[in-house]
Scaffold this active site. Structure first.
Site, mmCIF file in Angstrom:
data_model
loop_
_atom_site.group_PDB
_atom_site.id
_atom_site.type_symbol
_atom_site.label_atom_id
_atom_site.label_comp_id
_atom_site.label_asym_id
_atom_site.label_seq_id
_atom_site.Cartn_x
_atom_site.Cartn_y
_atom_site.Cartn_z
ATOM 1 N N LYS A 231 8.843 -7.496 12.336
ATOM 2 C CA LYS A 231 8.168 -7.929 11.102
ATOM 3 C C LYS A 231 8.947 -9.111 10.574
ATOM 4 C CE LYS A 231 6.456 -6.618 6.558
ATOM 5 N NZ LYS A 231 5.091 -7.117 6.594
ATOM 6 N N HIS B 46 -1.374 -11.900 -2.663
ATOM 7 C CA HIS B 46 -0.051 -11.364 -3.025
ATOM 8 C C HIS B 46 1.089 -12.198 -2.438
ATOM 9 C CE1 HIS B 46 -0.161 -9.282 0.886
ATOM 10 N NE2 HIS B 46 1.133 -9.093 0.759
ATOM 11 N N HIS C 236 -3.208 -15.982 3.037
ATOM 12 C CA HIS C 236 -1.753 -16.120 3.005
ATOM 13 C C HIS C 236 -1.264 -17.360 3.770
ATOM 14 C CE1 HIS C 236 -2.442 -12.186 1.581
ATOM 15 N NE2 HIS C 236 -2.253 -11.519 2.694
ATOM 16 N N ARG D 48 -15.125 6.796 -8.113
ATOM 17 C CA ARG D 48 -16.270 7.695 -8.008
ATOM 18 C C ARG D 48 -15.851 9.164 -7.915
ATOM 19 N NH1 ARG D 48 -19.022 3.719 -3.644
ATOM 20 N NH2 ARG D 48 -16.874 3.785 -2.943
ATOM 21 N N ALA E 65 -9.581 3.224 -8.569
ATOM 22 C CA ALA E 65 -8.282 3.788 -8.937
ATOM 23 C C ALA E 65 -7.860 4.977 -8.077
ATOM 24 C CB ALA E 65 -8.306 4.208 -10.404
ATOM 25 N N LEU F 54 -4.521 1.094 -2.773
ATOM 26 C CA LEU F 54 -3.896 -0.048 -3.444
ATOM 27 C C LEU F 54 -3.331 0.376 -4.804
ATOM 28 C CD1 LEU F 54 -3.448 -3.147 -3.245
ATOM 29 C CD2 LEU F 54 -5.496 -3.399 -4.637
ATOM 30 N N THR F 55 -4.112 1.202 -5.517
ATOM 31 C CA THR F 55 -3.673 1.663 -6.832
ATOM 32 C C THR F 55 -2.427 2.528 -6.694
ATOM 33 O OG1 THR F 55 -5.970 1.683 -7.501
ATOM 34 C CG2 THR F 55 -4.432 2.872 -8.919
HETATM 35 C C1 BG6 Z 1 -2.694 -8.102 3.678
HETATM 36 C C2 BG6 Z 1 -3.468 -7.853 4.943
HETATM 37 O O1 BG6 Z 1 -3.329 -9.055 2.871
HETATM 38 O O2 BG6 Z 1 -1.393 -8.575 4.002
HETATM 39 C C3 BG6 Z 1 -2.730 -6.865 5.837
HETATM 40 O O3 BG6 Z 1 -4.748 -7.344 4.635
HETATM 41 C C4 BG6 Z 1 -1.332 -7.333 6.092
HETATM 42 O O4 BG6 Z 1 -3.407 -6.668 7.067
HETATM 43 C C5 BG6 Z 1 -0.633 -7.666 4.768
HETATM 44 O O5 BG6 Z 1 -0.648 -6.289 6.756
HETATM 45 C C6 BG6 Z 1 0.721 -8.305 5.013
HETATM 46 O O6 BG6 Z 1 1.409 -8.349 3.799
HETATM 47 P P1 BG6 Z 1 2.997 -8.267 3.756
HETATM 48 O O7 BG6 Z 1 3.335 -8.450 2.334
HETATM 49 O O8 BG6 Z 1 3.364 -6.924 4.306
HETATM 50 O O9 BG6 Z 1 3.462 -9.367 4.658
#
Ligand code: BG6
Length: 493
Positions: free
Chosen positions: A339, A188, A250, A51, A18, A22-23
């Protein structure tokens, strides 16, 4: 998500790890938004475990920073943080110490006495992968894998193993403590609306699915390009590399959704089975390109002679009735020109077209591009007549943008959707044990080639480029080229 919130059942969410990124950047901002939108019952509680010794206030302040910076709901507008924060508490302890779990059990019982959580528990492993085994084992030893009267679910973050063997061992270990129905393996990408929309486009329209077949599709391509480098994750990334980091999870999940047969029913089992069928039939082709951005070896946590790939382009084949002979080209990399995540399906047959010659009047390939992010939408390239005398055609683009139809900010963050699914007990958007292992089996074949002592070093590419030129050549050899309908359109608007 429905316009009218369908609330989850109340539960205590226990986050291991936590105090980590990520949290702060994903989990709490997502829970905060769910709370603002009315999806979380008032009784929902959050226990953060890590910890580092932190006071309750220090922990909550740190979370508030993350909520301010990353939550889709601005806490100042939502106005619920002052109440929500009292449902969040912190517990410090070491993950391999049984005493930590005794204290957690005591905290959970106390919460159950004071808040109507019905004994429901969600454990979220937001810890580095090396700690997963210890936590799972300790939860089992402490009897925390079950809860009288309530449900217990566990979310495992990626990376889920580092090859098929380690993933299999992790699955076995999980199954010794938890039932498969209790386990939610996080990817995700499956929580992104546009990724789920791949299924809607295919199965909720008459016009695409009849053409979704090798007789009408020339090839499929998938680009997941990032502009950022590896940031502060050098020590993780240098062991993982692009194949383990994003292809195994992914990209192969996207391939499975794009290529699967229609599921038999609306349940999670049917969807997972169809995805698994695709993964069983995937064969890596002989060609692949491996790149590393210039300057990578100077990143913190990276070996100065590292051969880790930050870019890959691969060709895959799916050996089944629907796809035999249709190549799937996949590419992904860090520090690229833009991106963008884009799935493009090219209809027609580009080789026949070339054979007929550039001046032929035959049909030219149509391309359907699903723009998964950041400019979410769909583009269809087709031929239209140029105005004026004669019959000259040229390619035009028909576009749909989520923001135009559903408004800006309509798309929930993937973590919001997936956390709500876990709380509601819907595992559809979580890969099952078998899918994970099948995906590793595909990636391991490529890794075996790359990690053999005779393998050549990755090709160095310039940051801000589209990666090694060799990836373009790979498609040119097949009379094809990479599409970038999503990037182009974004610039044009
Ligand atoms: C993560 C990877 O699972 O996905 C990262 O560990 C990557 O390295 C990320 O940047 C990309 O996710 P998104 O949602 O930004 O496309």
């Amino acid at each position: 998500m429905d316009a009218v919130p369908s609330q989850s059942t109340p539960a205590t969410v226990v986050i291991f790890g936590a105090s980590g990124d990520l949290t702060q950047r994903k989990l709490l901002p997502a829970l905060h938004t769910l709370d603002c939108l009315g999806y979380l019952p008032e009784a929902t509680q959050v226990v953060g475990m890590a910890r580092s010794p932190l006071s309750q206030d220090e922990f909550r302040d740190r979370l508030l920073e993350g909520v301010r910076d990353y939550s889709r709901s601005d806490p100042a507008v939502c106005g619920r943080w002052s109440v929500f924060k009292h449902r969040v508490s912190y517990l410090a302890g070491s993950y391999d110490d049984p005493e930590t779990y005794r204290r957690l059990a005591a905290r959970l019982s106390e919460i159950d006495r004071t808040a109507p959580t019905q004994g429901n528990r969600l454990y979220y492993l937001a810890t580095p992968p090396a700690l997963a085994s210890t936590i799972i084992e300790q939860l089992g030893r402490a009897g925390l894998n079950e809860s009288p009267g309530g449900w217990v679910r566990l979310v495992a973050e990626k990376p889920f193993g580092s090859d098929v063997e380690t993933a299999h061992r992790l699955n076995q270990q999980l199954h010794r403590v938890f039932d498969e129905r209790q386990i939610y393996r996080m990817d995700h990408y499956l929580g992104k609306e546009t990724v789920q929309n791949i299924l809607a486009v295919r199965f909720a329209n008459y016009m695409f699915e009849p053409l979704w077949h090798r007789e009408h599709i020339d090839h499929v391509q998938l680009t997941v390009a990032e502009q950022d480098g590896i940031g502060r994750r050098g020590s993780y990334y240098d062991h993982a590399g692009v194949l383990r980091d994003v292809f195994q999870n992914h990209l192969l999940q996207l391939v499975a959704l794009a290529a699967m047969e229609p599921p038999q029913g609306p349940d999670a089992g049917s969807l997972r089975e169809q995805k698994a069928q695709v993964l069983r039939a995937v064969q890596p082709g002989s060609r692949c390109v491996r790149g590393q951005y210039a300057g990578y070896r100077q990143e913190r946590g990276v070996a100065s002679d590292s051969h880790t790939a930050t870019y890959a382009a691969l060709e895959l084949h799916i050996d089944n009735e629907r796809w035999r002979g249709v190549p799937f080209y996949l590419r992904s990399g860090k520090k690229l020109a833009a991106k963008t995540s884009e799935l493009s399906v090219q209809f027609g047959d580009s080789r026949q077209q070339r054979a007929r010659g550039p001046s032929s009047d035959g049909p030219t390939p149509n391309v359907l591009s699903l723009c998964l992010q950041p400019d979410e939408g769909i583009h269809l390239r087709f031929q239209a007549k140029e105005p004026g005398a004669g019959m000259k055609t040229r390619p035009v683009d028909m576009g749909f943008h989520y923001r135009d139809h559903f408004g800006g900010g309509a798309l929930p963050d993937a973590y919001e959707r997936l956390l709500l699914d876990v709380l509601q007990g819907d595992p559809s958007l979580f890969p099952c044990a078998e899918e994970i292992e099948l995906a590793w089996a595909v990636i391991d074949q490529v890794l075996d080639r790359w990690e053999s002592p005779t393998a050549s070093a990755p090709i160095v590419y310039d940051p801000g480029s589209w990666g090694p030129r060799e990836a373009d050549v790979m498609l040119e050899e097949d009379d094809r080229r990479w599409h970038s309908a999503c990037v182009h359109h974004e610039r044009a608007t």
